[in-house]
Design a protein around this motif. Structure first.
Motif, PDB file in Angstrom:
ATOM      1  N   THR A 112       0.926  -1.216  -0.095  1.00 20.57           N
ATOM      2  CA  THR A 112      -0.099  -0.180   0.145  1.00 20.57           C
ATOM      3  C   THR A 112       0.824   1.444  -0.029  1.00 20.57           C
ATOM      4  OG1 THR A 112      -1.792  -1.284   1.216  1.00 20.57           O
ATOM      5  CG2 THR A 112      -1.714   1.308   1.198  1.00 20.57           C
ATOM      6  N   THR A 113       0.588   2.190  -0.789  1.00 17.89           N
ATOM      7  CA  THR A 113       1.328   3.429  -0.940  1.00 17.89           C
ATOM      8  C   THR A 113       0.532   4.424  -0.913  1.00 17.89           C
ATOM      9  OG1 THR A 113       1.328   3.367  -3.363  1.00 17.89           O
ATOM     10  CG2 THR A 113       3.446   2.492  -2.355  1.00 17.89           C
ATOM     11  N   SER A 114       0.904   5.636  -0.544  1.00 20.03           N
ATOM     12  CA  SER A 114       0.086   6.826  -0.168  1.00 20.03           C
ATOM     13  C   SER A 114       0.902   8.315  -0.262  1.00 20.03           C
ATOM     14  CB  SER A 114      -0.586   6.858   1.095  1.00 20.03           C
ATOM     15  OG  SER A 114      -1.440   7.973   1.238  1.00 20.03           O
ATOM     16  N   ILE A 115       0.560   9.044  -1.219  1.00 20.46           N
ATOM     17  CA  ILE A 115       1.181  10.294  -1.273  1.00 20.46           C
ATOM     18  C   ILE A 115       0.145  11.367  -0.630  1.00 20.46           C
ATOM     19  CG2 ILE A 115       2.341  11.800  -2.685  1.00 20.46           C
ATOM     20  CD1 ILE A 115       2.633   9.479  -4.552  1.00 20.46           C
ATOM     21  N   TYR A 156       4.644   4.037   2.852  1.00 25.67           N
ATOM     22  CA  TYR A 156       4.831   2.620   2.133  1.00 25.67           C
ATOM     23  C   TYR A 156       4.781   1.616   3.054  1.00 25.67           C
ATOM     24  CZ  TYR A 156       7.303  -0.575  -1.352  1.00 25.67           C
ATOM     25  OH  TYR A 156       7.589  -1.457  -1.986  1.00 25.67           O
ATOM     26  N   HIS A 157       3.958   0.659   2.730  1.00 25.82           N
ATOM     27  CA  HIS A 157       3.368  -0.297   3.819  1.00 25.82           C
ATOM     28  C   HIS A 157       3.314  -1.888   3.109  1.00 25.82           C
ATOM     29  CE1 HIS A 157       0.316  -1.643   7.130  1.00 25.82           C
ATOM     30  NE2 HIS A 157       1.539  -2.370   7.266  1.00 25.82           N
ATOM     31  N   CYS A 158       4.084  -2.639   3.656  1.00 26.65           N
ATOM     32  CA  CYS A 158       4.150  -4.143   2.974  1.00 26.65           C
ATOM     33  C   CYS A 158       3.333  -5.053   3.946  1.00 26.65           C
ATOM     34  CB  CYS A 158       5.176  -4.605   2.560  1.00 26.65           C
ATOM     35  SG  CYS A 158       6.194  -3.937   1.213  1.00 26.65           S
ATOM     36  N   ASP A 159       2.345  -5.824   3.815  1.00 20.90           N
ATOM     37  CA  ASP A 159       1.596  -6.704   4.643  1.00 20.90           C
ATOM     38  C   ASP A 159       1.797  -8.074   4.165  1.00 20.90           C
ATOM     39  OD1 ASP A 159       0.167  -5.392   6.517  1.00 20.90           O
ATOM     40  OD2 ASP A 159      -1.074  -4.422   4.687  1.00 20.90           O
ATOM     41  N   TYR A 160       2.245  -8.871   4.990  1.00 18.72           N
ATOM     42  CA  TYR A 160       2.867 -10.271   4.642  1.00 18.72           C
ATOM     43  C   TYR A 160       1.910 -11.370   5.531  1.00 18.72           C
ATOM     44  CZ  TYR A 160       6.608  -7.527   3.553  1.00 18.72           C
ATOM     45  OH  TYR A 160       7.628  -6.688   3.007  1.00 18.72           O
TER      46      TYR A 160
END
Length: 220
Positions: A157-160, A174-178
């Motif tokens: 998930t990315t956000s600006i 910048y967020h990564c889910d596992y």
């Protein structure tokens, strides 16, 4: 003025699942060697450590490193990107020992407010207006682009967004889910991929905003 409680940068490891906040106390972290004696003493004296049925907060020896726990989420966070190795070690150790807790997912997240050469707020507003989706750039208060994409085995998930720190500053997330079953691989290649992807993301944000400004693609 921005809220002084909002950090300029924040980096975190998050674990979702059924948590037991009552065990997340500085003395337990010391017993599993997640912190040392000096950090234990500082945590007990700092006045920020505490446990209730709802939430637990542990302040390590450094003011920039904090552990939070509530019934559905555990998180370790720092304002210093040099703390990643420590955060990953603590997370892996805590959940290797707390084997009575059910984990559903874990994530790595980086958030930064970054300086640009122009009015980033106006650039973001003009960019979203160009999509021709009925959104207006005039008198813009805040602009938020968020996108989630599925990769092999995880989600990014990315956000600006417009930054609360000023119009010439842009906020990026910048967020990564596992999957939870892969938490043992936290130190086994996952972080390297995350660090590379997030680093490129933040560089690309600033480059794109500055390039649009040079072309005059914004409203005064």
């Amino acid at each position: 003025m921005p809220d002084p409680a909002i950090p300029r940068n924040a980096y975190s490891v998050q674990v979702a699942g059924l948590m037991n906040p009552s065990i997340h106390h500085p003395q337990w972290y010391r017993s599993i060697d997640a912190i040392d004696d000096e950090e234990l003493g500082a945590s007990l004296k700092s006045g920020t450590s505490g446990t209730t049925p709802i939430i637990s907060r542990l302040q390590f020896g450094s003011p920039s490193l904090t552990v939070f726990c509530q019934p559905n989420l555990w998180m370790i966070q720092s304002t210093d990107d040099g703390s990643w190795a420590r955060m990953l070690r603590v997370a892996s150790l805590v959940f290797a020992k707390a084997n009575n807790q059910t984990m559903t997912a874990f994530g790595l997240m980086a958030q930064r407010h970054i300086d640009t050469n122009c009015d980033a707020k106006a650039i973001l507003a003009a960019s979203i207006a160009k999509l021709d989706l009925g959104l207006q750039a005039d008198k813009n208060v805040n602009t938020n682009f968020t996108m989630a994409s599925s990769e092999e085995g995880f989600t990014i998930t990315t956000s600006i967004q417009s930054s609360v720190f000023g119009e010439r500053i842009v906020f990026g997330l910048y967020h990564c889910d596992y999957p939870a079953q892969e938490i043992e691989g936290l130190l086994d290649g996952r972080f390297e991929v995350f660090a590379s992807g997030s680093g490129k993301f933040f560089i690309d944000i600033v480059a794109a905003i500055n390039a649009r400004a040079e072309k005059g693609e914004y409203h005064e």
